[in-house]
Design an enzyme around this catalytic site. Structure first.
Site, PDB file in Angstrom:
ATOM      1  N   ASP A  63       5.164   0.608  11.858  1.00  0.00           N
ATOM      2  CA  ASP A  63       4.180  -0.483  11.465  1.00  0.00           C
ATOM      3  C   ASP A  63       3.954  -1.582  11.644  1.00  0.00           C
ATOM      4  O   ASP A  63       2.801  -2.353  11.503  1.00  0.00           O
ATOM      5  CB  ASP A  63       3.837  -0.045   9.835  1.00  0.00           C
ATOM      6  N   CYS A  78      -4.708  12.013  13.151  1.00  0.00           N
ATOM      7  CA  CYS A  78      -5.607  10.504  13.336  1.00  0.00           C
ATOM      8  C   CYS A  78      -5.476   9.755  14.534  1.00  0.00           C
ATOM      9  O   CYS A  78      -4.764  10.317  15.478  1.00  0.00           O
ATOM     10  CB  CYS A  78      -4.877   9.710  12.084  1.00  0.00           C
ATOM     11  N   ARG A 131      -8.301  -1.055   4.890  1.00  0.00           N
ATOM     12  CA  ARG A 131      -7.604   0.063   4.084  1.00  0.00           C
ATOM     13  C   ARG A 131      -6.174  -0.667   3.981  1.00  0.00           C
ATOM     14  O   ARG A 131      -5.512  -0.081   2.848  1.00  0.00           O
ATOM     15  CB  ARG A 131      -7.145   1.166   5.267  1.00  0.00           C
ATOM     16  N   ARG A 187       0.347  14.016  13.326  1.00  0.00           N
ATOM     17  CA  ARG A 187       0.256  13.768  11.839  1.00  0.00           C
ATOM     18  C   ARG A 187       0.592  15.202  11.037  1.00  0.00           C
ATOM     19  O   ARG A 187       0.038  15.712  10.141  1.00  0.00           O
ATOM     20  CB  ARG A 187      -0.524  12.950  11.256  1.00  0.00           C
ATOM     21  N   LYS A 240       0.871  -1.318  -0.119  1.00  0.00           N
ATOM     22  CA  LYS A 240       0.043  -0.008  -0.093  1.00  0.00           C
ATOM     23  C   LYS A 240       0.861   1.139   0.034  1.00  0.00           C
ATOM     24  O   LYS A 240       0.677   2.047  -0.600  1.00  0.00           O
ATOM     25  CB  LYS A 240      -0.979   0.032   1.415  1.00  0.00           C
ATOM     26  N   ASN A 241       1.752   1.331   0.876  1.00  0.00           N
ATOM     27  CA  ASN A 241       2.733   2.662   1.125  1.00  0.00           C
ATOM     28  C   ASN A 241       3.600   2.795  -0.164  1.00  0.00           C
ATOM     29  O   ASN A 241       4.482   3.622  -0.041  1.00  0.00           O
ATOM     30  CB  ASN A 241       3.340   2.321   2.283  1.00  0.00           C
TER      31      ASN A 241
END
Ligand code: EPZ
Length: 424
Positions: free
Chosen positions: A307, A119, A399, A124, A22-23
């Site tokens: 993560d 978030c 997500r 952030r 995803k990133n």
């Protein structure tokens, strides 16, 4: 709302194939703004964040052929780009929308982007993104929660990041590739996803040196060309499934992955007692007997990734001894602790440190996901726990993990997704 139901303590056995990262996919999609023409993208993961980003690109005027998405293929052409705004609704649901700022400033010289806001895991801020653009000659002003940016052709600048920022480095790399003159990014991010973006830009014709180091030099050029892109494997998904074996035992072969991206994680997991065999694009992981506690400090790459912090915490809750987690990247990334305590874990949080005392076993419970990686942690906790666990708000999970319950159930986990009318 969907929920996941898990019955714990079933060993894993078999194979799991890793999806595209995803990133890595998000900055790659942003890079298609830099020039018109067809970008053929393969191995792109089918995730909510990807579809949200595609919606944003379409609103900017991009043409997409997503008929191939079930096979993880996509074609994008931003030749008719005519928009330059990313609205609050979109940015609020997916803060990585900020990645269109740099490429829009490069392509159009203007952008109006909603400030992402905070978030669950932290404030952030994007001050380093904005400071870098100002150093490159952009005129910015903040109005009604939006940053409005304008510039003639950006000019090269020397930019120092006070703290390592992944999307900050990515945004400014994309702003710099067609700027006038040389840009030097200091204290730049070294993550594989940043290197991957740099390699895409090089193929597009950019002049970049220092990828993978903390100093990246970019010589601006006039014209870029579209390219074919194959998204690199997701190292966070890989680490999550390796730790799933740590959570409930067994043996897994994890395919379509890059062991090189997880060296810090492997050294910690081997120290805990997991067997990890690295092959060129697969990993064999086996758990025999109980795990030993370790201390972990999250750091920018090549350090232990933030993560995977929540997922590692699950292993520490049922390891022998005491493990201390020091979360240095985000100020509020222990949201998963409260849920783990409800499953019988023994964890004390003091600021950005969590002291985890191993217990004999966790017990299943109804729990609630709070953010993407916390939801993955709760899945691992459910796999480790005695009895049944149900996880609500798993839209967080969707997500960033493609078909997680399918991948795990094929490998022997007792996990199902159920629809429920309840709004938790
Ligand atoms: C990227 O977020 C990832 N997201 C995150 O993954 C990941 O956790 C993070 O990098 C750290 O590795 C994507 O790549 C889309 P940062 P990013 O800018 O770029 C501070 C996931 O679960 N900072 O590297 O937003 C910031 O507050 C997500 O997939 C500033 O102060 O993170 C944080 O404390 C979660 N000012 C630290 O730097 C700035 O201008 C690192 O943030 C920018 C950042």
């Amino acid at each position: 709302m969907d929920i996941l139901k898990i019955e714990g303590k079933h060993h894993l056995k078999g194979k799991i194939a890793i999806s595209g990262a995803k990133n890595a996919a998000l900055p790659a999609l942003a890079a298609t703004i830099l020039c018109g023409g067809n970008f053929n993208i393969t191995n792109i993961p089918n995730l909510n964040d990807i579809s949200t980003f595609l919606q944003l690109l379409k609103e900017l005027g991009a043409e997409t052929d997503d008929t191939g998405m079930p096979q993880n293929n996509l074609v994008i052409n931003t030749g008719k780009l005519n928009g330059y705004e990313a609205n609050y609704e979109l940015v609020r649901t997916m803060r990585a929308s900020i990645l269109v700022l740099g490429p829009l400033m490069s392509r159009l010289g203007k952008a109006r982007i909603s400030l992402p806001g905070g978030c669950a895991i932290g404030a952030r801020p994007i001050n380093f993104h904005l400071k870098g653009l100002e150093l490159m000659g952009a005129k910015l002003h903040l109005k009604e929660g939006y940053v409005e940016a304008k510039s003639a052709r950006l000019k090269g600048a020397e930019i120092y990041f006070d703290t390592v920022t992944v999307t900050g480095t990515e945004n400014l790399m994309m702003a710099a590739v067609c700027a006038k003159g040389k840009t030097i990014l200091k204290n730049a991010a070294r993550e594989p996803e940043v290197v991957f973006l740099g390699e895409i830009l090089l193929q597009m014709g950019a002049k970049i040196k220092g990828l993978g180091t903390s100093t990246i030099e970019i010589e601006g050029i006039k014209e870029l060309k579209p390219v074919n892109i194959k998204i690199i494997p997701d190292r966070v998904e890989t680490g999550t499934y390796i730790m799933a074996v740590g959570a409930c035992g067994g043996e897994l072969i994890i395919e379509n992955t890059q062991p090189m991206h997880l060296q810090a994680v492997f050294s910690k997991l081997r120290e805990m007692g997991l067997t990890i065999e690295e092959h060129n694009n697969s990993i064999l992981v086996r758990k025999k007997g109980s795990l030993q506690s370790v201390d972990v400090k999250t750091m920018p790459y090549p350090g232990f990734p933030t993560d995977l912090q929540a997922q590692l915490m699950v292993l520490l809750t049922v390891s022998n001894g005491l493990g201390v987690i020091n979360e240095t990247i985000f100020e509020n990334r222990f949201m998963h602790v409260a849920e783990l305590l409800r499953m019988g874990a023994d964890i004390k949080v003091e600021g950005n440190r969590a002291v985890v005392k191993g217990v004999k076993e966790l017990t299943g419970a109804p729990v609630m996901a709070t953010d993407l990686r916390a939801s993955a942690c709760l899945v691992l906790a459910g796999l480790a726990a005695k009895g049944k666990t149900s996880i609500s708000r798993i839209y967080h999970l969707d997500r960033g993990y493609e078909q997680m319950e399918k991948k795990l159930s094929v490998a022997g986990a007792k996990i199902t997704r159920e629809k429920t009318r309840q709004h938790f």
